[in-house]
Design a protein around this motif. Sequence first.
Motif, PDB file in Angstrom:
ATOM      1  N   THR A  99      -9.101  -2.815  -5.852  1.00 20.89           N
ATOM      2  CA  THR A  99      -9.210  -1.762  -6.688  1.00 20.89           C
ATOM      3  C   THR A  99      -7.973  -1.143  -7.216  1.00 20.89           C
ATOM      4  OG1 THR A  99     -11.432  -1.280  -5.875  1.00 20.89           O
ATOM      5  CG2 THR A  99     -10.428   0.756  -6.868  1.00 20.89           C
ATOM      6  N   LYS A 100      -7.083  -1.094  -6.125  1.00 17.13           N
ATOM      7  CA  LYS A 100      -5.731  -0.333  -6.246  1.00 17.13           C
ATOM      8  C   LYS A 100      -5.163  -1.395  -7.401  1.00 17.13           C
ATOM      9  CE  LYS A 100      -4.945   2.024  -2.067  1.00 17.13           C
ATOM     10  NZ  LYS A 100      -3.913   2.074  -0.597  1.00 17.13           N
ATOM     11  N   TYR A 142     -12.112  -3.669   3.296  1.00 19.74           N
ATOM     12  CA  TYR A 142     -10.499  -3.488   3.155  1.00 19.74           C
ATOM     13  C   TYR A 142      -9.904  -4.234   1.855  1.00 19.74           C
ATOM     14  CZ  TYR A 142      -5.485  -3.966   4.179  1.00 19.74           C
ATOM     15  OH  TYR A 142      -4.193  -3.597   4.368  1.00 19.74           O
ATOM     16  N   GLN A 155     -11.598  -5.542  -0.671  1.00 19.80           N
ATOM     17  CA  GLN A 155     -12.158  -4.874  -2.097  1.00 19.80           C
ATOM     18  C   GLN A 155     -11.487  -3.587  -2.594  1.00 19.80           C
ATOM     19  OE1 GLN A 155     -16.118  -4.524  -1.225  1.00 19.80           O
ATOM     20  NE2 GLN A 155     -16.599  -6.659  -2.100  1.00 19.80           N
ATOM     21  N   SER A 156     -10.976  -2.659  -1.546  1.00 16.80           N
ATOM     22  CA  SER A 156     -10.096  -1.487  -1.780  1.00 16.80           C
ATOM     23  C   SER A 156      -8.797  -1.945  -2.234  1.00 16.80           C
ATOM     24  CB  SER A 156      -9.784  -0.724  -0.427  1.00 16.80           C
ATOM     25  OG  SER A 156      -9.046  -1.248   0.518  1.00 16.80           O
ATOM     26  N   GLU A 177       0.730  -1.334  -0.059  1.00 20.66           N
ATOM     27  CA  GLU A 177      -0.092  -0.129  -0.117  1.00 20.66           C
ATOM     28  C   GLU A 177       0.738   1.314   0.058  1.00 20.66           C
ATOM     29  OE1 GLU A 177      -3.994  -0.379   2.443  1.00 20.66           O
ATOM     30  OE2 GLU A 177      -2.617  -1.594   3.393  1.00 20.66           O
TER      31      GLU A 177
END
Length: 801
Positions: free
Chosen positions: A492-493, A486, A488-489, A415
Amino acid sequence: MKFSPHYPITLLPTPHSPPMANRSRKLTPKTSKLNESCTGAFKRVVKKPPQKPKRGSWLPSMLAIAILLSSASLVMAFAWISILFIFNPDQVSWLNKILPAWLQIPLTNHERPQTLKQIELDLSRKKLIVKQILPLYQGTKNSFFMPVFQQRANCEFDCQKLVEIRVYQRSQELEFKSESENYYYLETQLPITGLEESFVISSLVDAALEPQDISIPLPLTEVQRFDDKTPSPGVWFNLRGERQQGTNAIAYGQIVYYNPQRNNLQQMLAWASPSGQLPKWQQVTGDATKELVIDQTVGLEPHLQVYQVKPLKLFLKPIELEAISLESPVLKDSGYQNALSIARSGLWTPAFEWLKFIKKQRKGLPEAAQAQMDLIGLHSQLTKSQAEKSWASPSEQVLADLIDGRWEKALQVFEESAHNVQEIATLLKADEKRLWNRTVAALRVNPNRPEVQAWFALILAVQQGQEAADSWLKAQPQIPKDSLAYIQSLLTKLNGEATKSQSHPSQIVGTVQPIAQVTNSEWLQPNSPADLKLTDNEVWYQVQVSAFSDGKRWLNFPFENLNPPKTSPGKFLWETLGINSDPQMQIVVWLPNGQQQITIATIKAVQLRDKVLRLLVAAPKIPENQNNVLQPKPLALTNSALEWVQPSPITLQELYAQNPLTVKALLSSLWESLQKSGEVPLGAIPNFEQMQEKLGDWPVQTIDLTNNGKPEIVLTISGTTIASLNQPQAGIAQKNTNQSPDRTIILSDGNEVIYTDFQKNSSQRLSAIAKLSGLPSLALLVENAGKYSLKRWSEKNQRFE
């Protein structure tokens, strides 16, 4: 006739006594005198003191005693020799010196003992070689270990292979012990054959290698005795060789044990190490006896095999090497079995921590279970040390963290930035189940860990698509809403950055060769099975890729970490190579007159086999190379691959005016290189004035190749120029002109040779200097054995590689 008791019996006198009738008769005077004289003589003899014997009268007695004693000694000696002859004829071999040939004593050994020189001479007659002799035991010359080698045919390096090992013992017979030189018996011998190539290559656990129909034996070329404390009694030896697999030097060999109780040699184990590490005896378990450790680690993936010495109920082989295995749980304990399960998947540290808890809870473990725990702990030490290092590459950091089971830390690296997301996505795409297996094993033991679920979804999305990841998440009702959001985010990234990274220009360099026949099933295209067709005036060529850029970094042959997924491997390779955006290549051909001819080709398909990447291209027919060593092989490269660098040359005389010390060092190093390569005869190096007179007009280039801000000196010499230096006979120059290609030598700013083509029996030569996209330092395009490679300066190793 019967005798009657009434008949009178007459007693007859005996010859030594008078008749019975005369015994009572008186003695006559004459008889009486004789009797008196005899009696008197007897009395005189008894009463007379002993007289001293005359001189010499004792000799016969002593001689008799000596004869008796010597006879007894001879009898005893012959008896002892007879006993020795029956039970150990070798002990009486000294008699052969005095016995005739027809009466020689046969020895129990089939051959008479020999001196070391005689042994070596006997082997040389059989075209065998003795390179080294190892004492069997330290501090004694009574025995030694002899490896026997044989010359390999058609060989360029490591040309002596081990064919036999022997043990010799010094002769203890008096006949040979009294000699000035030591004599030795051949106590035992063992023939040696090399290891199968398929076995050695199989140690590359990460490599998807094609099965081989024919596997040749690889030679063993070195012998090493284990001098550290090893299980006793006995002596352990390591017979080893080396095989080059791309940039890796795989070490392999056999472990041999000499048993002094049975006087024999035993082959105990065959081994291979992809990282080139040699076996070692190490204290792994709690037992006082050391274990043999074979390191089969590949990259960051630890793989250690540990063998214990175990007894066998066999006379000739009383011991064996037994591997500590994790396949069979020793305890009927679910926690212990789960710990072994995640250890087998590669999660060494979590497994080891779990086992420590179980051991503390049970207040100890059985010996076999403790050995399994110690093996897992040994792997855990490696993965921990890797994860605690600071890695320059985010993908390497994440890989080290995931191998050690540090799921949360790896997510933090993911991240941190968009660049990290792209690079880690490439890592996950290329992963061949080592991370997948760890994730599956961790979820099997504990399915509710959100960080492990996140990595499972990311790997699934990269390798099988977003739909597969979404379907899996929907099938997991136990995932809390906040954890689901979390994950799913993260997806997406991943999808956003992956879409951006799919398009980059192709940057590929390789070697071209014609291909006679094309089989569609052997080649990959992005979306469907290959349907390969040619247009008019086109032929097929095969390009073996030397290096390419995946949009972020340059990768070089062999492509160890290029592992396409099982699903859509063609699409993965086309995206990684950038062929989608630029499928065209240039084929550069050097004509006999030195001019270049460029032909445009189109990439039609790709192939990855044994870490070798090939492209199938269609192009008009190019001129053929007539096997002229002066003519470089055809080169293939895409439009954006290289930017040629051609610094302006100056003469040596001009450089001498600027930097005389550098020119002197250059000419001295050059002449030494010419002598070592056989281009000029050995002997004294000409003085500087002589060399400057001959070489002053040569052109040189100055350019910074090591990225240190200081220029290096590049000197390229033609075969004609080299021939002009060597003129002992007419015609030699012409011969060298026809056979010698251009050669290059590069000196650093410290006047050290950092690159040279002057290597004996080598076809290596520098083709060009180029700038690669995205890299600060320049690269050398080098041709060797008909293949091209890109070499860049390594600051760490101080060489081009």
